[in-house]
Structures are given as structure tokens and as C-alpha cells.
Design a protein around this motif. Structure first.
Motif, PDB file in Angstrom:
ATOM      1  N   ASP A 185      -0.427   9.667  -4.857  1.00 50.41           N
ATOM      2  CA  ASP A 185      -0.029  11.040  -4.524  1.00 50.41           C
ATOM      3  C   ASP A 185       0.431  11.804  -5.764  1.00 50.41           C
ATOM      4  O   ASP A 185       0.087  12.979  -5.947  1.00 50.41           O
ATOM      5  N   LYS A 198       0.523   4.100  -2.764  1.00 46.44           N
ATOM      6  CA  LYS A 198       0.195   5.469  -2.339  1.00 46.44           C
ATOM      7  C   LYS A 198       1.124   6.490  -2.984  1.00 46.44           C
ATOM      8  O   LYS A 198       0.724   7.627  -3.266  1.00 46.44           O
ATOM      9  N   ASP A 200       0.819  -1.212   0.000  1.00 43.80           N
ATOM     10  CA  ASP A 200       0.000   0.000   0.000  1.00 43.80           C
ATOM     11  C   ASP A 200       0.855   1.265   0.000  1.00 43.80           C
ATOM     12  O   ASP A 200       0.475   2.276  -0.601  1.00 43.80           O
ATOM     13  N   ARG A 237      -7.240   6.951  -6.947  1.00 45.07           N
ATOM     14  CA  ARG A 237      -6.979   5.658  -6.300  1.00 45.07           C
ATOM     15  C   ARG A 237      -7.324   4.515  -7.257  1.00 45.07           C
ATOM     16  O   ARG A 237      -6.577   3.548  -7.390  1.00 45.07           O
TER      17      ARG A 237
END
Length: 197
Positions: free
Chosen positions: A137, A133, A129, A154
Motif C-alpha cells: 500500500d 500488504k 500477508d 507487489r
């Protein structure tokens, strides 16, 4: 303790990891026995326990090593880059290059995750994860700055990562594509897919 002739404990552990990587890549984690692994390394099956706690522990160490290395190496690649477009180009180039060069390791890290149990599984999911991420971002920052269309970033990341990861399944350097070719073609697909136009 039975050892590889002329080796020490560190060399034996390295040989165990290398043999386990080959065997799991070829046959799948569930199909590989510790007896098979010991035979590939050239030691007695019981001697494996001088180096690993269990087959599950071995899989966890293989997957955690690759995921920690993956996150750290990506951070190094992205260091000092502020522009989201350049960050995304860097992410794509890094992922493809890393995954094409370490096909066996990343295949295990991605496709044998299902064989991890309990806390081992949870720890690897945290690392996975973290890697995802970083892409989310980048995508969100780029959308905020108008670099590409605003969307559910996402979900976009969850679509892009498997696409990039597929390189470890099918890529063969003898097949006519260089790593640079892959980076160029995948980058074109991704930037076309998220563009504002």
C-alpha cells in the motif's frame, strides 16, 4: 503437576516458550523433541501437556504471537504519517530495528512457517500477508504520487521484505554496524532502487 521450584503455571509457560524459542532457533523445529524441551525447562515431559496441547500447537503460538505483535507495532509506528516517503522510511526503520532486536523470534516466525500444518499454517499466512500488504500500500501510494518509479509493487514488496528480513540471520551488534547504520544503508539501497531517476 511437576513445576519449576518456586514458580507458578504462568511462569512455567513463559519458561516453556523461552526454551522452545532457543531450541528451535538453534536446531530447527523438526529436530526438537518435547522431551528435550521439558528437560530444558526442568519439568517432566508429561507435564508439558498441562501447558501446551502439542508440539504443533506450541509452534503456532510462538509464530502467531510474533506476527500479531509485529503487525500491531508497525501500525503504531505508522499512525499519523501520511507522506508515502516518510511511511516507507518508517517501515524500513521499524522492520530492521524489530528484526535485529528479536532475531530468534522472527527467525522462527519466518523460517519455521513451513512446519505449520493445516489451519495453523493458513492463519499465520493471513498475518504475514497483512504485514506485506502494508508495504504494498505504501509503495503503490508513493508511485501514484510520483515519489518513485511506477512498477509492480507487489513484486517489489516481495523482493524488499526478504532483503530486510535477512538482518535476523546475519546481524551481530558486535560486528561493527549499529542499528542506525543498517537503517541508513538499507534505506539508501531501497530508495535508490525505486527512484524515478
Amino acid at each position: 503437576m511437576a513445576r519449576i521450584p518456586g514458580s507458578n503455571g504462568e511462569k512455567t509457560l513463559k519458561a516453556i516458550y523461552e526454551a522452545a524459542t532457543d531450541l528451535i532457533y538453534q536446531n530447527g523445529y523438526e529436530a526438537v523433541s518435547l522431551r528435550q524441551l521439558a528437560s530444558a525447562v526442568g519439568i517432566q515431559a508429561g507435564s508439558l501437556y498441562n501447558h501446551i496441547a502439542s508440539k504443533q500447537d506450541l509452534l503456532y503460538k510462538l509464530t502467531s504471537t510474533i506476527m500479531v505483535e509485529l503487525n500491531g507495532a508497525l501500525d503504531e509506528e505508522l499512525r499519523g504519517i501520511e507522506d508515502p516517503v516518510e511511511q516507507l522510511k518508517t517501515y524500513v526503520r521499524f522492520h530492521i530495528t524489530y528484526y535485529a532486536a528479536r532475531k530468534k523470534q522472527v527467525f522462527i516466525g519466518n523460517f519455521e512457517l513451513r512446519s505449520l500444518q493445516g489451519e495453523n499454517y493458513r492463519k499465520i499466512v493471513v498475518l504475514r500477508d497483512q504485514y506485506e500488504k502494508k508495504l504494498v500500500d505504501i509503495l503503490e501510494r508513493g508511485a501514484e504520487e510520483g515519489c518513485w518509479a511506477a512498477a509492480d509493487m507487489r513484486m517489489t514488496a516481495k523482493a524488499l521484505i526478504p532483503m530486510l528480513t535477512g538482518v535476523c540471520v546475519w546481524y551481530d551488534p558486535r560486528g561493527g554496524y549499529s542499528i542506525a547504520d543498517l537503517v541508513e544503508k538499507y534505506s539508501s539501497l531501497i530508495f535508490h532502487g525505486i527512484s524515478n531517476s
